[in-house]
Design an enzyme around this catalytic site. Structure first.
Site, PDB file in Angstrom:
ATOM      1  N   SER A   1       0.819  -1.216   0.000  1.00  0.00           N
ATOM      2  CA  SER A   1       0.000   0.000   0.000  1.00  0.00           C
ATOM      3  C   SER A   1       0.852   1.265   0.000  1.00  0.00           C
ATOM      4  O   SER A   1       0.330   2.348   0.233  1.00  0.00           O
ATOM      5  CB  SER A   1      -0.928   0.010   1.216  1.00  0.00           C
ATOM      6  OG  SER A   1      -0.180   0.035   2.413  1.00  0.00           O
TER       7      SER A   1
ATOM      8  N   LYS B   1      -6.934   2.888   8.503  1.00  0.00           N
ATOM      9  CA  LYS B   1      -5.978   3.876   7.985  1.00  0.00           C
ATOM     10  C   LYS B   1      -6.544   5.296   8.073  1.00  0.00           C
ATOM     11  O   LYS B   1      -5.829   6.249   8.439  1.00  0.00           O
ATOM     12  CB  LYS B   1      -5.629   3.549   6.525  1.00  0.00           C
ATOM     13  CG  LYS B   1      -4.778   2.294   6.376  1.00  0.00           C
ATOM     14  CD  LYS B   1      -4.525   1.966   4.920  1.00  0.00           C
ATOM     15  CE  LYS B   1      -3.643   0.733   4.784  1.00  0.00           C
ATOM     16  NZ  LYS B   1      -3.405   0.378   3.373  1.00  0.00           N
TER      17      LYS B   1
END
Length: 774
Positions: free
Chosen positions: A677, A720
């Site tokens: 990511s 996140k």
């Protein structure tokens, strides 16, 4: 001295060895042998008898016969019915075949008579003779197969050679041993061999006797116990007392008839009861049968609890006992709703997956409470034996049923909520794979006829509601995972932790410590301070420990200072727990070159991950530091290649790879970092450092990239975004394919964050970099 050579008819003997001085009768049936006997009777009644090598050979040739035998005198012949002759012979002397002069119609051979060497009268010879007589005496007493008169005969013999031959004739030896003694021409050697053989035979006889005594003792003990039991039974009958054995069998029979067992189970139970009656209650087998019957009678074959189909009541219970967890609650309510309508749906198999401490086990307890079902928990952590699930067969000593059957016994109903905890922690070894045994248990099409190795009966598990828990799906075998409906229990948000603390954790801890309401209270700021400064986890287990520690220290403080109550503030928390253990990465207040705020997912929830890039004069080296995993290293290399390929578009010198060294660093170097990511973060930092454009300080991003610049979706978006909000970020750039995951983000967070959906890396750079160069 001249050797004596003679020509005599020869008979090969089967399984018999004749020694000199030995008198023996045997039957002769072979035509060849009868003809040899007739010839011997006509020529002095002497015949040469020698043993054939293999007793099974019907028609032996010369090579099938030993070379050494005995010359014998024929004492008597007697014709028997069926062309058989019984002959009585006496051994005269040893002889050796020199050559065969005739083989048909019977054997005739030239033989050399072997004169026996006289044993010199020395001490050794005398000692051997005495020892042989002594050992032979012991042999006769142990074997009991020979008359003791044989010993009296031996006392009259003075010749050592004759003594050895007579003793050899009495011994029960294998053919090879007897032939070996016959071929021992030296008397002293023969005496020594004979003594060794007798000593070995004595040792074998002693061992046989010892084994015989031991076996007889065991048999006598069993017979004695049986006799005493029969006597006891007879005495009880005479006194009119009840037979305890019969009483026990009647008790079992009554229980079986009252238990309302399924037909097959009842038949099996009555069959085992008949075996118990025939075997006897005091035998080892009787104890095994009793244990088996107890297990059958203790299991809930037809007992079940009534499900609570009140959807509103079930929803209230779930909401009261757990905060958040919308997906899990909705799935349980769906199950209840369908069950209420159809009344036939089989129990679902749910798999709750999430980090430690998020309350997976307590969720299962709440579901059992909401459904009004009995709850049973089975931990699979460390289970590595298939028999733990399916049980051991009754043939093994100490056999017991598997843990599935044991759990059903604990549940006391056929429709419990069965929790299989830590299903991802199973392993396997040479005893089998327990995951394979669970395939049948967790298959709605098969578990209606689950068979345990110990019970050997079909048990219906189709009404059981199975819930499994796991921290990760990676270690669960694919066929097993295919049978389960996976529900992710992700980490709690800050708001959820705050509410859980106020509604559940603090009241629970106050109750455990014996504190009445309002004696100790927490301000919202103090709870927030504990959550942010002293815990770093997705769940609330560690948070509960910290709250418990604050309560204990508050109690001590109250007693020492004679306080009636205390309201916990941030200062109290610092005093009781010390300086905060964890600090979150806070966003910079100014735009910088080559510094980009990334977003990461960890086992403790979401976190921000700044990426720093520095460009130096050099020769084109790419340096990566910060304890990066292989996936992040690949992201960095892919980003570097993409920037090189599109350098002109980004207004970067295309020759930078020749004269510039680039260092990519992710701070907190001691912490391992990996995951797909960080690609967009790497490219943004590289473009910023090489082009001199600043990165906006209020922007965070996540996403993986391809070499063509496409932004790929990622996982853990909710965690996140929470981390980004906590760090003071107000704009997040995410892959467009993650738009669907935005539903999981709490509305309170969504309202405070601006989301930019990126399809290509250009979308990221356009929103992350400032226009002017530094």
């Amino acid at each position: 001295m001249e050797k004596e050579i003679r020509e005599l008819p020869l008979i090969p003997l089967r399984g018999i060895t004749i020694f000199p001085y030995m008198v023996l009768h045997f039957d002769v049936g072979r035509e060849k042998s009868i003809l040899a006997l007739e010839e011997a009777m006509l020529s002095g009644q002497e015949i040469f008898l020698v043993t054939q090598k293999d007793a099974k050979t019907e028609e032996p040739e010369t090579e099938d016969i030993f070379n050494v035998g005995s010359i014998c005198n024929i004492k008597q012949l007697l014709k028997l019915p069926g062309d058989t002759v019984r002959v009585l012979v006496e051994g005269v002397s040893r002889a050796k075949i020199l050559k065969y002069t005739q083989t048909e119609p019977y054997f005739i051979a030239n033989i050399e008579v072997l004169e026996e060497a006289v044993c010199v009268e020395d001490n050794k010879c005398e000692a051997l003779v005495r020892k042989i007589k002594e050992s032979f005496d012991e042999y006769i007493k142990l074997s009991g197969a020979m008359p003791t008169e044989a010993l009296v005969t031996l006392d009259d013999i003075e010749s050592p050679g004759r003594l050895s031959d007579i003793v050899s004739s009495y011994l029960m030896l294998k053919q090879e041993k007897k032939q070996e003694l016959l071929e021992a021409f030296n008397v002293k050697d023969r005496l020594e061999k004979l003594l060794v053989i007798i000593s070995n035979e004595i040792e074998i006889l002693k061992l046989e006797k010892k084994i015989g005594v031991r076996v007889k003792t065991k048999i006598d003990k069993v017979q004695k116990e049986y006799y005493l039991r029969e006597q006891l039974k007879a005495i009880q009958e005479e006194l009119g007392e009840d037979d305890n054995e019969q009483k026990e069998i009647d008790k079992y029979k009554t229980k079986i008839n009252k238990a309302k067992l399924p037909k097959a189970v009842k038949e099996k139970a009555l069959y085992e009861l008949d075996r118990l009656k025939n075997t006897g209650g005091y035998s080892a087998e009787g104890n095994v049968i009793r244990t088996y019957l107890d297990w059958i009678l203790d299991l809930p074959w037809n007992t079940e609890t009534k499900d609570n189909y009140d959807i509103k009541k079930a929803r209230e219970i779930l909401e009261e006992e757990h905060y958040g967890l919308k997906d899990v609650k909705d799935r349980i309510i769906e199950y209840l709703a369908v069950k209420k309508m159809s009344r036939s749906i089989k129990g679902p198999i749910l798999c709750l997956v999430g980090p430690p401490g998020v309350g997976k086990t307590s969720i299962a307890r709440s579901v059992a409470h909401a459904l009004n079902r009995n709850f049973v928990r089975m931990s699979l952590g460390g289970v590595r034996d298939e028999a733990e699930i399916r049980g051991h067969r009754k043939t093994y000593v100490g056999a017991i049923p598997g843990r599935i059957v044991y759990g059903m016994k604990q549940a006391k109903s056929k429709n419990p909520l069965f929790l299989l905890d830590e299903i991802d922690k199973m392993s396997n070894d040479f005893r089998g794979d327990p995951a394979d045994a669970l395939l049948e248990v967790l298959d709605a099409e098969q578990n209606s006829s689950f068979r345990d190795h110990y019970l050997e009966l079909e048990m219906d598990l189709s009404n059981v509601m199975f819930i499994t828990t796991a921290n990760s799906l990676d270690t669960i075998p694919r066929p097993l995972l295919d049978r389960m409906e996976v529900i992710e229990v992700s980490g709690y948000t800050y708001e959820e932790k705050l509410n859980i603390s106020k509604r559940h954790l603090i009241p629970k801890q106050l109750k455990e410590h014996g504190i009445e309401d309002n004696t100790i209270s927490f301000t919202d700021s103090s709870i927030s301070f504990i959550i942010e400064g002293y815990t770093l986890e997705s769940g609330v287990r560690n948070l509960e420990r910290r709250l418990g520690a604050v309560i204990r220290k508050s109690i001590a403080d109250m007693l020492e200072n004679d306080k009636k109550s205390v309201s916990i503030t941030v200062n109290h928390v610092k005093k009781y727990l010390g300086a905060p253990r964890y600090t979150y990465e806070r966003a910079d207040k100014e735009d910088k070159i080559g510094v980009v705020m990334g977003m990461a997912w960890t086992a403790y929830g979401g976190d921000t991950l700044p990426v720093e890039v520095t460009v130096m004069e050099g020769s084109g080296k790419l340096e990566l530091t910060g304890k990066l995993g292989e996936v992040m290293r690949e992201s960095a290399r892919a980003g570097y290649s993409y920037v090189r390929a599109n350098a002109e578009e980004f207004k970067i010198n295309p020759e930078f790879y020749k004269n510039k060294d680039i260092h990519i660093h992710v701070p907190e170097g001691a912490v391992p970092k990996d995951g797909p990511s960080a690609g967009v973060t790497m490219i943004t930092a590289l473009v910023s450092a090489l082009s001199g454009r600043r990165v906006k300080h209020n922007v965070a991003m996540t996403g993986e990239i391809t070499l063509t610049g496409r932004v790929l979706p990622i996982g853990g978006l909710k965690e996140k975004c929470l981390a980004a909000y906590r760090a003071g970020i107000d704009t997040v750039i995410i892959p467009i394919d993650n738009k669907k995951d935005m539903e999981k983000i709490p509305d309170s967070i969504k309202r405070k964050l601006k989301f930019i959906l990126a399809t290509k890396i250009d979308d990221v750079l356009k929103n992350a970099l400032t226009e002017e160069n530094s």
